[in-house]
Motif scaffolding. Sequence first.
Motif, PDB file in Angstrom:
ATOM      1  N   TYR A  45      50.546  34.570   6.184  1.00  0.00           N
ATOM      2  CA  TYR A  45      50.406  36.167   6.028  1.00  0.00           C
ATOM      3  C   TYR A  45      51.694  36.608   5.443  1.00  0.00           C
ATOM      4  O   TYR A  45      51.675  37.752   4.809  1.00  0.00           O
ATOM      5  N   HIS A  48      51.897  38.607   2.061  1.00  0.00           N
ATOM      6  CA  HIS A  48      51.404  39.831   1.867  1.00  0.00           C
ATOM      7  C   HIS A  48      52.527  40.614   1.846  1.00  0.00           C
ATOM      8  O   HIS A  48      52.725  41.449   0.838  1.00  0.00           O
ATOM      9  N   HIS A  72      56.126  46.053   7.091  1.00  0.00           N
ATOM     10  CA  HIS A  72      54.931  47.330   7.222  1.00  0.00           C
ATOM     11  C   HIS A  72      53.895  46.883   8.497  1.00  0.00           C
ATOM     12  O   HIS A  72      53.296  47.541   8.920  1.00  0.00           O
ATOM     13  N   ASP A  73      53.538  45.426   8.225  1.00  0.00           N
ATOM     14  CA  ASP A  73      52.507  44.966   9.255  1.00  0.00           C
ATOM     15  C   ASP A  73      52.954  44.594  10.612  1.00  0.00           C
ATOM     16  O   ASP A  73      52.018  44.056  11.458  1.00  0.00           O
ATOM     17  N   ASP A 139      50.808  48.467  -0.403  1.00  0.00           N
ATOM     18  CA  ASP A 139      50.003  47.597   0.333  1.00  0.00           C
ATOM     19  C   ASP A 139      48.589  47.689  -0.046  1.00  0.00           C
ATOM     20  O   ASP A 139      48.000  46.617   0.010  1.00  0.00           O
TER      21      ASP A 139
END
Length: 742
Positions: A45, A48, A72-73, A139
């Motif tokens: 992940y 990303h 950001h996530d 994003d």
Amino acid sequence: MMRQYELLERVSAYKPDVDENLLNKAYVYAMQKHGSQTRANGDPYFSHPLEVAAILTDLRLDEATIAVALLHDTIEDTDATRKEIDELFGEDIGALVEGLTKLKRIDMVSKEARQGENLRRLLLAVADDVRVLLVKLADRLHNMRTLNFVPVEKRARIAQETMDIYAPLAGRMGIQDIRDELEHLSFMHLNPTAFKTVTEHLEELHEKNVDLISSIEQDLSTKLQDHKIAASVTSREKRAYSVFRKMERRALSFEQLSDIFGFRIIVDTTEDCYRALGIVHTSWSTVPGRFKDYISTPKGNGYQSIHTTVVGPSNERVELQIRTAEMNAVAEHGIAAHALYKDVTNGDASSGADRVDWDSGVYGWLRSTIALLAEGDNPDEFLEHTKLELFLDQVFCFTPKGRLIALPRGATPIDFAYAVHTELGDSCVGCKINGRIMPVVTELHNGDEVDVIRAKGQVPPTAWESIAVTGKARAAIRRATKKAVQEQYSGLGTTILERAFERAGKTYSVDVLQSGLKRLARKSVEEVLAAVGRGELISSDVVKAVYPDYQDERVTQKSKSFASDGWFGMKGAAGIIFKVPGRKKSKPKSTAASIPIRGHSKDQSVRFAPDGGAVPGDRIVGIMTPGEGITIYPIQSPALQAFEDRNDQWLDVRWDIDENNHERFPARLVVTAINEPGTLAKIADLVARNDGNIHSLEMVTTAADFTKMQIDVEVWDLKHLNRLIREIRGLKIVSRVERVNG
Ligand code: MN
């Protein structure tokens, strides 16, 4: 996957004094948090956020923004918390990451394409820093690049949303590169057939014309060289989506568009742009109506260039864009590029005095971008704010099903309910905001999810009309209450008339009333009843209209009538003060410790406005007076008008009531009721049965049929007070109950 040192190198290439520690920390933290999570394509992940960060390095953004991209996530998808991020990276970065977390909601609700404009606004309203938007765009770009791995049924929605919201937003921010790529990828998924056809056509065309293109390119270069203009000439690849859009919009066939060749001439100075233009125009004939000078008049997003079309050597149309290198950077990377371009080229990219001289440095262009986004607003005012408060006049809320409702600022759940559906508003009895039960007078904020609690056979309280801020809600409340009020008035009128006729020793019936209509100049019995109920018509006049010989004793003995009616079983007249026996005046609340309010420092003295009557649940505000401390008013208090211009005295305060509160709060009601024996007893009894204390009571006025009294009650909270009001209003003898604030 990009390595840690590679990311650092990319940033330090344009920002030599980069805070390496921050980037390293964010890299490691995000990598650890995402751990073994994988993306749809099986990649770790973490690849990303890393790619998102890489996209932003192309825009040459500062390390804080790059760090936010890496993080950001984390709040949404890992066990990371805002608090932890604040502690590790500072509150600024924490706030930005949280902003991105909030924006995730938008992706969940945008099923309804028609809401595109609203969503775009919400995006801007929720993202209170332009860096949040930049990270969000990057994003989305990376998600679009990897859309092939997403289940097929989700792709169209995501692509449509990208086309509707994110691509235009990138365009608005002047980031043409990202806009083009977003449009390209969306087009590919939304209309694969058209995408394939147009792309194949374009490739064919390119093959066919490859010689022609290079000869035009050569021709242009030579001509410019001959005139000693340093220029780079490049042919422009046509983008499938823009060709497709032109075909659609102008109803043209591909063939009609295929004889156009695009070139870009990049020169050093603005002056050279115009010289190059002169050379082009004297060498080839121009196509009329195709000349545009965006250098002297830049586009709203900062774009500058000269556009012209000429007829080339083999009679084909040649579209030319002439601009400086700096203008080109702005066109591709947005206004962000401007200040940074200057930095990188050691400041000497003077492109003419006609350009706005943005503050140099990262925050300078951030502010400029904000100003551009705010197009139409006064930019000077905007430059003073670093927040993206673009839609100060609006808030955006959600239904539990994710529908977006746009409301004016200051709107309450009442407005929300009516905005969703009139019926929902009429039957609204309460609400949950973000899952918590809240008063319906609560001011809504951006992103609130509002769940309206309904009950059948409900009539909206008339007081809501003044609480609601939207015209729709007000009109609907008025309509709904008018009918109910009408019924209440005619019921009240019937009661008053029955008793008046009885006192007069006359027979009462609808038929009897009918006979007096003409004399009363009324059209129907219903109208007479309502008029009496409202107090517009006096009952004795009705009796006289029906029985003209009747003499009203009460009128002849007017001065004594009130006392002789024995209102309270004690003598008195309008203006008396009625004290409930055995009750002390409520204790004065004057110290910070005893007053359940948050939002002030402990050394300030706090009191309630003497006639303010704030009860827990009211929206309240504190007014600071030097030497006197803080006075608490309910927000609807007319006394606040006196402080309207004195912003510095206003203080945000909140109730601080714990569940075991055993304190009552004073509130004032004005009740209008039928003027007859026993009225007060009925009201007092009702208040007592509903756990309310009457503290004092004052007769304000009495008329022949009505009496108006001011009752000071003590209640636990707003809910309790509203219940009391509802109950009193329900009494047959009562025509009106209002809460008043001093
Ligand atoms: Mn993401």
